[in-house]
Write a protein that holds these residues in place. Structure first.
Motif: not given
Length: 281
Positions: A14-35
């Motif tokens: 949950x904390x990683x979500x917030x950190x990641x959203x500082x540097x990338x968009x929601x779609x980019x996060x889903x893209x990287x995590x799914x890959x």
């Protein structure tokens, strides 16, 4: 032991979500995590020599996995990560973890699988604690995004739906193969989406954050402890995760959970303990 490890890892994400959203968009996060998740299960398919199982699948089964991959990771995680974009982690994840309650209700209504009375009581107490924890001492109006709350609750409904569809396929393929197919179709949808959604050049911090999420959160259906639960008996350890998030998120902010939410978290723990005692009996 595996369940406790899952609770700890999912709580930190949950904390990683917030950190990641500082540097990338929601779609980019889903893209990287799914890959990341697809890469892990591609290795798993190779190591376990499971590729042959794909040739035995019917066209109907392939179609159902295509639907499953659209529900999660794509729709579910886009909605969930969007909720984290609007809400603090210690509010978004408890709301998301209404999914075991929604799942139990859906199974009772549509699957004709009654909920034991002890679970009714435990879920109600935990739900009351959840509401108090999420709202805190300030109330909802003004300080908490209503859209974020709607998105978090929507993600809970999507995840409950995923569990029901996934459970209907458990006799056709192994859990690892099922997850490979889910993320395979999810990646196909992400690649199609990348043709229409602009993506920026990601730095190492963003990539590592997305990979961490892919490894520890998107893979949660494959946890052996969860596999033992079954769709009609979501493990009660699910309810421990929001309680852990409350404190981990607070510690990350430096306040270790505000004084309004501490006594309310105790109500959550009381409901959880009651269900655990009944389960152990």
């Amino acid at each position: 032991m595996l369940g406790a490890a899952a609770v700890l890892s999912w709580s930190t994400v949950a904390t990683a979500f917030k950190i990641a959203l500082r540097t990338m968009s929601v779609f980019e996060m889903v893209f990287v995590a799914t890959a990341t998740a697809l890469a892990i299960f591609t290795v798993w398919m190779t190591v376990t020599r499971s590729w042959g199982a794909l040739r035995r699948l019917s066209a109907k089964t392939w179609a159902r996995f295509a639907v499953l991959g659209l529900v999660a990771p794509v729709a579910y995680y886009i909605v969930l990560f969007s909720a984290y974009d609007y809400l603090p982690a210690q509010i978004a994840q408890p709301l998301n973890y209404l999914w075991p309650i929604i799942l139990a209700v859906l199974l009772a209504v549509f699957g004709h699988k009654p909920i034991p009375k002890a679970k009714y009581f435990g879920m109600v107490v935990s739900l009351v604690g959840l509401i108090f924890i999420s709202v805190g001492g300030e109330g909802i109006s003004g300080s908490v995004s209503v859209l974020g709350i709607v998105l978090a609750l929507g993600s809970a409904l999507l995840w409950a739906t995923y569990w029901i569809i996934n459970d209907s396929l458990k006799d056709e393929v192994s859990e690892g193969t099922a997850l490979f197919l889910t993320f395979l179709f999810g990646m196909v949808y992400c690649l199609i989406g990348s043709l229409f959604v602009p993506m920026s050049s990601l730095g190492m911090e963003a990539i590592l954050s997305g990979a961490y999420i892919g490894a520890f959160y998107l893979l949660r259906p494959g946890n052996p402890h969860y596999r033992q639960s079954g769709a009609d008996q979501p493990d009660v350890l699910s309810f421990a995760i929001p309680f852990a998030v409350l404190h981990i998120g607070g510690a990350q902010r430096g306040d270790n959970a505000d004084h309004h939410r501490r006594p309310r978290a105790d109500r959550w723990r009381t409901g959880l303990q009651r269900v655990l005692r009944r389960k152990a009996a």
